[in-house]
Design a protein around this motif. Structure first.
Motif, PDB file in Angstrom:
ATOM      1  N   ASP A   1     115.572  27.867 -69.709  1.00  0.00           N
ATOM      2  CA  ASP A   1     115.915  29.223 -70.509  1.00  0.00           C
ATOM      3  C   ASP A   1     114.400  29.820 -70.628  1.00  0.00           C
ATOM      4  OD1 ASP A   1     118.515  28.840 -70.111  1.00  0.00           O
ATOM      5  OD2 ASP A   1     118.870  28.253 -72.233  1.00  0.00           O
ATOM      6  N   THR A   2     113.697  28.947 -71.331  1.00  0.00           N
ATOM      7  CA  THR A   2     112.270  29.502 -71.603  1.00  0.00           C
ATOM      8  C   THR A   2     111.534  29.929 -70.300  1.00  0.00           C
ATOM      9  OG1 THR A   2     112.204  27.856 -73.484  1.00  0.00           O
ATOM     10  CG2 THR A   2     110.165  29.080 -72.809  1.00  0.00           C
ATOM     11  N   GLN A   3     111.694  28.957 -69.358  1.00  0.00           N
ATOM     12  CA  GLN A   3     110.938  29.708 -67.987  1.00  0.00           C
ATOM     13  C   GLN A   3     111.407  30.832 -67.792  1.00  0.00           C
ATOM     14  OE1 GLN A   3     111.302  26.686 -65.023  1.00  0.00           O
ATOM     15  NE2 GLN A   3     109.737  25.237 -66.017  1.00  0.00           N
ATOM     16  N   GLN A   4     112.721  31.197 -67.849  1.00  0.00           N
ATOM     17  CA  GLN A   4     113.265  32.380 -67.439  1.00  0.00           C
ATOM     18  C   GLN A   4     112.886  33.549 -68.299  1.00  0.00           C
ATOM     19  OE1 GLN A   4     117.347  32.002 -67.275  1.00  0.00           O
ATOM     20  NE2 GLN A   4     118.025  34.003 -65.998  1.00  0.00           N
ATOM     21  N   ALA A   5     112.689  33.222 -69.811  1.00  0.00           N
ATOM     22  CA  ALA A   5     112.282  34.299 -70.552  1.00  0.00           C
ATOM     23  C   ALA A   5     110.783  34.697 -70.262  1.00  0.00           C
ATOM     24  CB  ALA A   5     112.196  33.862 -71.831  1.00  0.00           C
ATOM     25  N   VAL A   6     110.011  33.549 -69.943  1.00  0.00           N
ATOM     26  CA  VAL A   6     108.625  34.036 -69.831  1.00  0.00           C
ATOM     27  C   VAL A   6     108.360  34.722 -68.301  1.00  0.00           C
ATOM     28  CG1 VAL A   6     106.226  32.559 -69.187  1.00  0.00           C
ATOM     29  CG2 VAL A   6     107.750  31.794 -70.890  1.00  0.00           C
ATOM     30  N   ALA A   7     108.985  34.049 -67.359  1.00  0.00           N
ATOM     31  CA  ALA A   7     109.091  34.874 -66.247  1.00  0.00           C
ATOM     32  C   ALA A   7     109.430  36.321 -66.230  1.00  0.00           C
ATOM     33  CB  ALA A   7     109.862  34.074 -65.046  1.00  0.00           C
ATOM     34  N   SER A   8     110.126  36.766 -67.230  1.00  0.00           N
ATOM     35  CA  SER A   8     110.689  38.134 -67.455  1.00  0.00           C
ATOM     36  C   SER A   8     109.365  38.896 -67.766  1.00  0.00           C
ATOM     37  CB  SER A   8     111.845  38.209 -68.088  1.00  0.00           C
ATOM     38  OG  SER A   8     111.282  38.045 -69.546  1.00  0.00           O
ATOM     39  N   VAL A   9     108.541  38.426 -68.330  1.00  0.00           N
ATOM     40  CA  VAL A   9     107.264  39.118 -68.919  1.00  0.00           C
ATOM     41  C   VAL A   9     105.940  38.804 -68.226  1.00  0.00           C
ATOM     42  CG1 VAL A   9     105.881  39.535 -70.746  1.00  0.00           C
ATOM     43  CG2 VAL A   9     108.422  38.983 -71.362  1.00  0.00           C
ATOM     44  N   PHE A  10     106.003  37.633 -67.750  1.00  0.00           N
ATOM     45  CA  PHE A  10     104.522  37.293 -67.078  1.00  0.00           C
ATOM     46  C   PHE A  10     104.312  37.952 -65.884  1.00  0.00           C
ATOM     47  CE2 PHE A  10     101.637  34.591 -64.459  1.00  0.00           C
ATOM     48  CZ  PHE A  10     100.933  33.923 -65.049  1.00  0.00           C
ATOM     49  N   GLY A  11     103.279  38.602 -65.876  1.00  0.00           N
ATOM     50  CA  GLY A  11     102.935  39.618 -64.618  1.00  0.00           C
ATOM     51  C   GLY A  11     103.738  40.722 -64.481  1.00  0.00           C
ATOM     52  N   GLN A  12     104.700  41.004 -65.341  1.00  0.00           N
ATOM     53  CA  GLN A  12     105.634  42.010 -65.532  1.00  0.00           C
ATOM     54  C   GLN A  12     105.097  43.337 -66.150  1.00  0.00           C
ATOM     55  OE1 GLN A  12     107.966  41.592 -63.047  1.00  0.00           O
ATOM     56  NE2 GLN A  12     106.932  39.652 -63.035  1.00  0.00           N
ATOM     57  N   VAL A  13     104.232  43.147 -67.058  1.00  0.00           N
ATOM     58  CA  VAL A  13     103.751  44.058 -68.029  1.00  0.00           C
ATOM     59  C   VAL A  13     102.323  44.555 -67.728  1.00  0.00           C
ATOM     60  CG1 VAL A  13     103.104  44.829 -70.434  1.00  0.00           C
ATOM     61  CG2 VAL A  13     105.134  43.215 -70.077  1.00  0.00           C
ATOM     62  N   LYS A  14     101.664  43.703 -67.200  1.00  0.00           N
ATOM     63  CA  LYS A  14     100.373  43.794 -67.110  1.00  0.00           C
ATOM     64  C   LYS A  14     100.162  44.323 -65.375  1.00  0.00           C
ATOM     65  CE  LYS A  14      97.823  40.046 -65.512  1.00  0.00           C
ATOM     66  NZ  LYS A  14      97.561  40.476 -64.396  1.00  0.00           N
ATOM     67  N   PRO A  15      99.471  45.445 -65.135  1.00  0.00           N
ATOM     68  CA  PRO A  15      99.566  45.860 -63.711  1.00  0.00           C
ATOM     69  C   PRO A  15      98.670  45.035 -62.917  1.00  0.00           C
ATOM     70  CG  PRO A  15      98.727  47.651 -65.519  1.00  0.00           C
ATOM     71  CD  PRO A  15      98.884  46.108 -66.216  1.00  0.00           C
ATOM     72  N   THR A  16      98.895  44.763 -61.665  1.00  0.00           N
ATOM     73  CA  THR A  16      98.327  43.987 -60.801  1.00  0.00           C
ATOM     74  C   THR A  16      96.909  44.520 -60.272  1.00  0.00           C
ATOM     75  OG1 THR A  16      99.338  45.026 -58.683  1.00  0.00           O
ATOM     76  CG2 THR A  16     100.390  43.067 -59.926  1.00  0.00           C
ATOM     77  N   ARG A  17      96.355  45.457 -60.880  1.00  0.00           N
ATOM     78  CA  ARG A  17      95.185  46.053 -60.062  1.00  0.00           C
ATOM     79  C   ARG A  17      94.025  45.597 -60.836  1.00  0.00           C
ATOM     80  NH1 ARG A  17      96.612  49.857 -63.868  1.00  0.00           N
ATOM     81  NH2 ARG A  17      95.222  50.334 -65.566  1.00  0.00           N
ATOM     82  N   HIS A  18      94.140  44.746 -61.964  1.00  0.00           N
ATOM     83  CA  HIS A  18      92.929  44.087 -62.800  1.00  0.00           C
ATOM     84  C   HIS A  18      92.234  43.103 -61.987  1.00  0.00           C
ATOM     85  CE1 HIS A  18      93.663  47.159 -65.570  1.00  0.00           C
ATOM     86  NE2 HIS A  18      94.913  46.525 -66.072  1.00  0.00           N
ATOM     87  N   LEU A  19      91.326  42.971 -61.518  1.00  0.00           N
ATOM     88  CA  LEU A  19      90.563  41.774 -60.839  1.00  0.00           C
ATOM     89  C   LEU A  19      90.660  40.522 -61.734  1.00  0.00           C
ATOM     90  CD1 LEU A  19      88.739  40.763 -58.574  1.00  0.00           C
ATOM     91  CD2 LEU A  19      86.879  41.503 -59.938  1.00  0.00           C
ATOM     92  N   PHE A  20      90.137  40.513 -62.849  1.00  0.00           N
ATOM     93  CA  PHE A  20      90.233  39.230 -63.616  1.00  0.00           C
ATOM     94  C   PHE A  20      91.604  38.950 -64.151  1.00  0.00           C
ATOM     95  CE2 PHE A  20      85.848  40.478 -63.189  1.00  0.00           C
ATOM     96  CZ  PHE A  20      85.322  39.353 -63.004  1.00  0.00           C
ATOM     97  N   GLY A  21      92.421  39.745 -64.131  1.00  0.00           N
ATOM     98  CA  GLY A  21      94.026  39.576 -64.297  1.00  0.00           C
ATOM     99  C   GLY A  21      94.468  38.899 -63.268  1.00  0.00           C
ATOM    100  N   ARG A  22      94.128  39.182 -62.042  1.00  0.00           N
ATOM    101  CA  ARG A  22      94.703  38.451 -60.875  1.00  0.00           C
ATOM    102  C   ARG A  22      94.099  37.015 -60.861  1.00  0.00           C
ATOM    103  NH1 ARG A  22      92.634  42.897 -56.601  1.00  0.00           N
ATOM    104  NH2 ARG A  22      94.261  44.621 -56.896  1.00  0.00           N
ATOM    105  N   VAL A  23      92.694  36.754 -61.383  1.00  0.00           N
ATOM    106  CA  VAL A  23      92.250  35.636 -61.407  1.00  0.00           C
ATOM    107  C   VAL A  23      93.031  34.795 -62.629  1.00  0.00           C
ATOM    108  CG1 VAL A  23      90.152  34.134 -62.376  1.00  0.00           C
ATOM    109  CG2 VAL A  23      89.902  36.128 -60.742  1.00  0.00           C
ATOM    110  N   ASN A  24      93.360  35.427 -63.531  1.00  0.00           N
ATOM    111  CA  ASN A  24      94.042  34.876 -64.712  1.00  0.00           C
ATOM    112  C   ASN A  24      95.407  34.368 -64.143  1.00  0.00           C
ATOM    113  OD1 ASN A  24      95.846  34.795 -67.193  1.00  0.00           O
ATOM    114  ND2 ASN A  24      93.791  34.503 -68.194  1.00  0.00           N
ATOM    115  N   ASP A  25      96.207  35.439 -63.494  1.00  0.00           N
ATOM    116  CA  ASP A  25      97.548  34.965 -62.866  1.00  0.00           C
ATOM    117  C   ASP A  25      97.412  33.936 -62.119  1.00  0.00           C
ATOM    118  OD1 ASP A  25      98.590  37.250 -64.023  1.00  0.00           O
ATOM    119  OD2 ASP A  25      98.696  38.398 -62.216  1.00  0.00           O
ATOM    120  N   ALA A  26      96.284  33.832 -61.279  1.00  0.00           N
ATOM    121  CA  ALA A  26      96.347  32.602 -60.297  1.00  0.00           C
ATOM    122  C   ALA A  26      96.026  31.322 -61.105  1.00  0.00           C
ATOM    123  CB  ALA A  26      95.328  32.916 -59.199  1.00  0.00           C
ATOM    124  N   LEU A  27      95.192  31.292 -61.955  1.00  0.00           N
ATOM    125  CA  LEU A  27      94.589  29.950 -62.505  1.00  0.00           C
ATOM    126  C   LEU A  27      94.971  29.613 -63.871  1.00  0.00           C
ATOM    127  CD1 LEU A  27      90.667  30.027 -61.673  1.00  0.00           C
ATOM    128  CD2 LEU A  27      92.689  29.221 -60.110  1.00  0.00           C
TER     129      LEU A  27
END
Lengths: 418, 253
Positions: free
Chosen positions: A108-134
């Motif tokens: 349930d928690t995973q589902q809740a996290v996944a509904s926000v993680f990477g869904q609010v932050k636009p994908t264009r930020h270089l270091f946001g991508r690094v953070n997404d990946a790492l």
């Protein structure tokens, strides 16, 4: 492609429940690579200090002193060099909210996290991508519908060693919920921190938010705070930036519902030789939204402030009210300010204003105060700190106000150009 | 008190003060008169330590201290006060905040405790009353939107609050009507206590009818070319500076 980015790509592990977002970020990092020197997003903020870095990520946490904010009485969640050292499971939290690690097996928690993680932050930020990946260490804060949480939650990132830290904060505010969240980063050692936070603010909810980006010296910070506002929700955010060798904050506020209201005040005080870069983007996608953004800064000798404030009003966002203002004071001719307010309007019934100013010290006024015996440092504060103080007075939380005013005045008096 | 010996000073590499000598003893009032461009205002700026005013030669001591070694704010704390001809407007800094900081800096110098807000307010109110400035001036920005006369009275109000040992009044009469002149002069005269000294810089003799000088000096081309008692001012009033220019030429020859 930079040496550092190649190593980042080599480090990425994408087998957990966040794999879809992580995979997408990794693909973008591979295909789009390192920004070229003329890339508009990094035009005034050179990344040379990152390019040749080694990638060293902490595997074990250790204790470190956390700077106090008197009378805030917050629940502290502490990352040291990117490792979450607070035992979030054992935390005593107010009713109506939960705090969990992103490393969770609960579906349930995973589902809740996944509904926000990477869904609010636009994908264009270089270091946001690094953070997404790492990012391996992160926190999920869930505030239930209707809960009014008056205890502030403070998330602290401490940089204590020459390591790369990638931390993530995911916040979900239910309908009519209220919360106070403080993000704070501190450290001056050679290090690199990407701290990204995403906030999903449901209908009629209210978030009081703070980001104190107080890394200095050789501590590089590349982070962001990103907000999605649903119908009638409100955001009051105050950000304070110190500069360092490389300091960059990306802020996105997305009006995804009608009648949402966003207020953002940003203060930056840059001492000699420091760099601070604030990029904010306000997306008015829906009608009847309001935004007020005030960014004010003082730039010391040989320091550079970069401000890019974009307001994008989509075709459907009629009756939008948006104001953006950037005021700067240069303490020396050797300081630099690159400011660029941008308005992009596709709706025809809106009210928008933007402006940017850069001023210098008024030597005649300073002389006048000195001839009356006022100490130089106090005279400089009196003459030049008023426009910063106004934003501090605007801070809704009294404990934070009382904490900020003296530390910012103190920092300012040490920024004097000799 | 104040001793100026062979002072030479320049602004933007232009020599303005060219060998000025002046001795001021406690309690004395010295008037400095002279034509435009003689260096009257420059003298005040040089003594106060303003940036850009370079002293190339000479000595200045105030109460036994080498004035030229001190920063602007230190000179003020040593008891030097300059009332400006054109006080600057500083919006955003209230008169009250400014004067409280200033008064307490002086008190600290004298080894006294800082005044509380209430104590300060009491003193400030009395000083305002003395120069007939409405009390709400304390809350307003420093000189912000003040008329010429109000600015001059504000300078005198500051002088009363700061209790300096040497006051330099730079054309405090310019732009004032007779009533305002009377208020300014009364303010100054109220501060004459036999110890405090004054240098009254003025273009016209008029002010000296209200503030009686012990000595009158004529400044021309950066030097004092003639000194006398109060009657010298009347001489200037009658025949202008022309004859002084002539005597100055003779002195040069």
């Amino acid at each position: 492609m930079s040496q550092w980015l190649e190593k980042v790509i080599g480090e990425a592990q994408i087998q957990d429940y966040l794999a879809p977002v992580r995979q997408q970020a990794l693909t973008q990092l591979k295909t789009e690579g390192w920004p070229a020197r003329r890339n508009e997003s990094w035009r005034f903020t050179p990344l040379t200090s990152v390019e040749k870095r080694n990638v060293n990520i902490a595997t074990q946490g250790h204790d470190a002193p956390v700077p106090a904010i008197d009378n805030l009485n917050a629940i502290d969640l502490v990352f040291v060099d990117g490792v979450l050292i607070t035992q979030v499971n054992g935390l005593d939290v107010p009713a109506g909210m939960s705090i969990t690690s992103l490393n969770t097996d609960d579906s349930d928690t995973q589902q809740a996290v996944a509904s926000v993680f990477g869904q609010v932050k636009p994908t264009r930020h270089l270091f946001g991508r690094v953070n997404d990946a790492l990012c391996q260490h992160g926190i999920f804060i869930n505030v239930e519908a209707g809960a009014d949480i008056t205890t502030p939650i403070r998330i602290v990132n401490l940089a204590t060693q020459n390591l790369d830290a990638h931390t993530r904060v995911v916040v979900k505010l239910g309908e009519k919920a209220k919360a106070i969240i403080v993000e704070q980063g501190v450290g001056d050692v050679d290090s690199l921190t990407t701290a990204f936070a995403e906030y999903d603010i449901a209908d009629d909810a209210h978030l009081e938010h703070y980001r104190f980006a107080m890394f200095t010296g050789a501590a590089k910070q590349l982070g962001g705070s990103h907000f999605k506002l649903h119908n009638r929700s409100t955001l009051n955010s105050t950000m304070v930036g110190y500069g360092s060798e490389l300091s960059r904050l990306d802020v996105d506020i997305h009006h995804a519902g009608e009648f949402a209201d966003a207020k953002m005040n940003a203060i930056y005080l840059l001492a000699e030789g420091e760099l601070f870069d604030l990029h904010s983007t306000i997306e008015h996608a829906m009608p009847n939204g309001t935004t007020e953004e005030n960014a004010r800064g003082i730039v010391g000798d040989k320091a550079r402030a970069v401000f890019n404030g974009r307001i994008h009003i989509h075709r459907d966002a009629q009756k939008t009210l948006a104001e953006l203002n950037n005021r700067n004071l240069l303490l020396s001719r050797r300081g630099v300010i690159n400011t660029k307010p941008e308005l992009e309007i596709y709706a025809d019934d809106v009210k928008c204003a933007h402006g940017a100013t850069v001023a210098e010290i008024d030597e005649e006024a300073l002389y006048y105060l000195l001839t009356r015996g006022v100490p130089r440092s106090k005279a400089l504060v009196m003459l030049n700190f008023g426009f910063i103080r106004e934003l501090v007075y605007d801070v809704p939380n009294a404990a934070i106000r009382d904490w900020l005013l003296p530390i910012l005045s103190e920092r300012f008096t040490h920024m004097e150009v000799k | 008190m104040l001793s100026i010996k062979n002072l030479h000073a320049s602004v933007e590499e232009k020599n303005i003060i060219k060998g000025l000598n002046l001795e001021v003893k406690p309690g004395e009032v010295h008037a400095i008169m002279g034509p435009n461009g003689a260096g009257k205002s420059t003298l005040g700026y040089v003594l106060s330590g303003r940036d850009g005013y370079e002293v190339s030669e000479g000595d200045v001591s105030l109460n036994g201290k080498d004035l030229l070694e001190l920063e602007v704010e230190e000179r003020a704390r040593e008891g030097l006060f300059l009332a400006f001809q054109y006080p600057v407007e500083i919006p955003g800094v209230s008169n009250m905040e400014f004067m409280k900081e200033s008064v307490n800096a002086m008190r600290e110098q004298r080894g006294e405790e800082p005044l509380s807000a209430a104590e300060f307010l009491k003193k400030a109110k009395a000083a305002c009353k003395q120069v007939q400035l409405p009390l709400d001036f304390l809350k307003r920005g420093v000189n912000e939107g003040f008329s010429g006369g109000e600015k001059k009275r504000n300078e005198i109000m500051q002088m009363i609050l700061l209790e300096p040992s040497l006051c330099i009044l730079d054309e405090s009469d310019s732009g004032l009507d007779v009533d305002a002149l009377q208020v300014v002069a009364d303010g100054v005269n109220s501060q004459r206590d036999g110890k405090r000294s004054f240098i009254v810089v003025t273009h016209y003799q008029r002010l000296l009818d209200y503030i009686k000088p012990d000595f009158v000096h004529i400044l021309a081309d950066g030097k004092i070319v003639k000194s006398g008692d109060a009657s010298l001012a009347h001489e200037v009033e009658k025949s202008g500076y022309a004859f002084l220019g002539k005597s100055y030429e003779e002195a040069e020859a």
